[in-house]
Design a protein around this motif. Structure first.
Motif, mmCIF file in Angstrom:
data_model
loop_
_atom_site.group_PDB
_atom_site.id
_atom_site.type_symbol
_atom_site.label_atom_id
_atom_site.label_comp_id
_atom_site.label_asym_id
_atom_site.label_seq_id
_atom_site.Cartn_x
_atom_site.Cartn_y
_atom_site.Cartn_z
ATOM 1 N N TYR A 173 0.815 -1.211 0.000
ATOM 2 C CA TYR A 173 0.000 0.000 0.000
ATOM 3 C C TYR A 173 0.853 1.266 0.000
ATOM 4 N N GLU A 174 2.135 1.077 0.226
ATOM 5 C CA GLU A 174 2.988 2.260 0.253
ATOM 6 C C GLU A 174 2.805 3.014 -1.057
ATOM 7 N N THR A 175 2.747 4.315 -0.959
ATOM 8 C CA THR A 175 2.625 5.097 -2.182
ATOM 9 C C THR A 175 4.005 5.326 -2.780
ATOM 10 N N GLN A 177 5.052 8.064 -3.544
ATOM 11 C CA GLN A 177 5.602 9.256 -2.893
ATOM 12 C C GLN A 177 6.424 8.893 -1.663
ATOM 13 N N HIS A 178 5.997 7.835 -0.942
ATOM 14 C CA HIS A 178 6.771 7.414 0.235
ATOM 15 C C HIS A 178 8.193 7.061 -0.175
ATOM 16 N N PHE A 179 8.314 6.254 -1.242
ATOM 17 C CA PHE A 179 9.649 5.835 -1.684
ATOM 18 C C PHE A 179 10.473 7.022 -2.157
ATOM 19 N N VAL A 209 14.526 1.181 -2.383
ATOM 20 C CA VAL A 209 14.263 -0.262 -2.411
ATOM 21 C C VAL A 209 14.325 -0.878 -1.013
ATOM 22 N N HIS A 210 14.244 -0.041 0.031
ATOM 23 C CA HIS A 210 14.405 -0.593 1.386
ATOM 24 C C HIS A 210 13.383 -1.687 1.677
ATOM 25 N N ASP A 211 12.175 -1.573 1.113
ATOM 26 C CA ASP A 211 11.136 -2.568 1.400
ATOM 27 C C ASP A 211 10.868 -3.527 0.248
ATOM 28 N N ILE A 212 11.836 -3.666 -0.659
ATOM 29 C CA ILE A 212 11.642 -4.541 -1.826
ATOM 30 C C ILE A 212 11.330 -5.974 -1.396
ATOM 31 N N ALA A 312 14.813 8.370 7.960
ATOM 32 C CA ALA A 312 13.992 8.881 6.859
ATOM 33 C C ALA A 312 12.675 8.112 6.768
ATOM 34 N N ASP A 313 12.753 6.792 6.904
ATOM 35 C CA ASP A 313 11.590 5.917 6.737
ATOM 36 C C ASP A 313 10.575 6.136 7.863
ATOM 37 N N VAL A 314 11.060 6.140 9.095
ATOM 38 C CA VAL A 314 10.153 6.298 10.238
ATOM 39 C C VAL A 314 9.531 7.700 10.239
ATOM 40 N N SER A 375 0.236 1.452 4.468
ATOM 41 C CA SER A 375 0.097 0.417 5.482
ATOM 42 C C SER A 375 1.433 0.145 6.141
ATOM 43 N N TYR A 376 2.105 1.200 6.562
ATOM 44 C CA TYR A 376 3.414 1.004 7.180
ATOM 45 C C TYR A 376 3.292 0.131 8.429
ATOM 46 N N ILE A 377 3.991 -0.969 8.433
ATOM 47 C CA ILE A 377 3.947 -1.866 9.587
ATOM 48 C C ILE A 377 5.395 -2.131 9.997
#
Ligand SMILES: [Fe+2]
Ligand SMILES: [Fe+2]
Length: 378
Positions: A173-175, A177-179, A209-212, A312-314, A375-377
């Motif tokens: 669900y990450e947009t 824009q988040h990346f 690509v942190h959440d690839i 950056a991510d948090v 849906s950041y988990i």
């Protein structure tokens, strides 16, 4: 080969005439008794070899030869010397003169041999120089080709990174824009640290690509509304290792660059971008107090790029709406980062974050898609 040209210079006209008589059947000859006139002839037309008297009124033979070589560097030269000047003529050999011939000319065949040897030696020197020039040009050409190939390889790696982060968007669900924001924030933070521009660029490129690794997580977990159970969370943690494996699969043997045969080469191709992306994918949930995952690393044991992306991510996740929470206010987001400096986050990284907070806020403002939830988990 076209007929070779020999310049004969002697202030004694008789010597000139004798040499012309001996040599004109084999070579084209230019004859003069004046050194200055000889220099004009050297300027006007190519000369292969010069036979030069040592003792002349205008200038001596070695002086003339050095002036002529300045005009035609490839010209060979032989000193004609009387007995009285023999030692001086021999000394001239050290200044680039090929040989010397003694007057009077007693042995015509020896004279021919000296001239022939000088011409052959000159030819070899020219060929050797051309060969070296050719070789240097080949090396330069090959270097240019390699640089172009490297650039192409680098660009295609960048495109692959971009494609992978797009792929992660489709699974999550990450947009987008988040990346993008995490990429820009990471670049800005990295700029505030004592690292090179090149490293800053690599971190900025690799961060999206942190959440690839979420590609490998079941959708039932990834897209679940609300919080995960402990088991589901354990499975979710696997995305770090999956991400590392995906990025590491981009390393390969150098031989594969050139051919796809069975050639085996020790070691793998080193690519900083993919290696950095692998470290970020694996360690972006590590926390400096050791409370993170997947390895529970502490402090500097966590790769710097992962410590940067963590902030950056948090920060971005807190400021975004999620399926289970509204976006936090900017002040609350910044307070969270500040309060966890040295606990969850590297204090130097947090310092760099706040040092460039204006740039961070500009990015937040410019890369924002209204009304989209994530849906950041973590
Ligand atoms: Fe993650
Ligand atoms: Fe993220």
């Amino acid at each position: 080969m076209s007929e070779q040209i020999i310049l004969i210079l002697d202030d004694d006209l008789n010597i000139c005439e004798i040499l012309k008589e001996i040599l004109s059947s084999r070579y084209t000859t230019i004859v003069t008794t004046s050194a200055s006139e000889a220099l004009e002839k050297v300027k006007d037309s190519p000369v292969d070899l010069m036979l030069v008297d040592f003792n002349m009124p205008e200038m001596n033979g070695t002086e003339f030869i050095s002036k002529a070589i300045a005009i035609q560097p490839d010209v060979a030269s032989i000193i004609i010397s009387g007995n009285r000047n023999i030692n001086t003529a021999i000394d001239a050999l050290h200044t680039g003169v090929y040989d010397f011939i003694q007057k009077p000319f007693m042995d015509i065949s020896a004279l021919h041999m000296v001239i022939e040897n000088a011409l052959v030696r000159r030819q070899l020197l020219i060929e050797n120089r051309l060969y070296k020039q050719n070789l240097e040009e080949m090396v330069r050409q090959r270097t240019r080709e390699l640089e172009t190939k490297n650039q192409e390889l680098h660009q295609s790696r960048n495109r692959i990174i971009g494609i992978l982060s797009r792929a992660a968007e489709y699974k999550d669900y990450e947009t987008g824009q988040h990346f993008q924001r995490v990429s820009e924030y990471s670049g800005i933070i990295a700029m505030g640290l004592d690292i090179s521009d090149k490293e800053v660029g690599i971190i900025r490129q690799a961060a999206p690509v942190h959440d690839i690794g979420k590609i490998g997580i079941p959708e039932a977990i990834l897209l679940k509304q609300g919080r995960l159970t402990d088991e589901e969370f354990e499975e979710m943690k696997q995305h770090c290792l999956f991400g590392e494996q995906i990025m590491k699969s981009g390393t390969f043997h150098p031989a594969q660059l050139i051919q796809s045969g069975d050639s085996q080469t020790e070691g793998t191709y080193s690519d900083e971008l993919l290696e950095t992306a692998a470290r970020i994918a694996k360690s972006h949930h590590e926390r400096v107090d050791g409370s993170g995952y997947p390895e529970g690393l502490k402090g500097d044991a966590i790769p710097l790029e992962a410590r940067i992306v963590a902030v950056a991510d948090v920060y971005d996740a807190l400021g975004s709406s999620r399926s289970y929470k509204n976006a936090w206010s900017e002040d609350k987001c910044q307070d969270f980062i500040r309060q966890n400096s040295g606990i969850l986050f590297d204090s130097n990284v947090v310092f760099a974050f706040f040092r460039n907070i204006d740039l961070i806020l500009n990015i937040k403002e410019s890369i924002t898609e209204k009304g989209k939830t994530c849906s950041y988990i973590a």
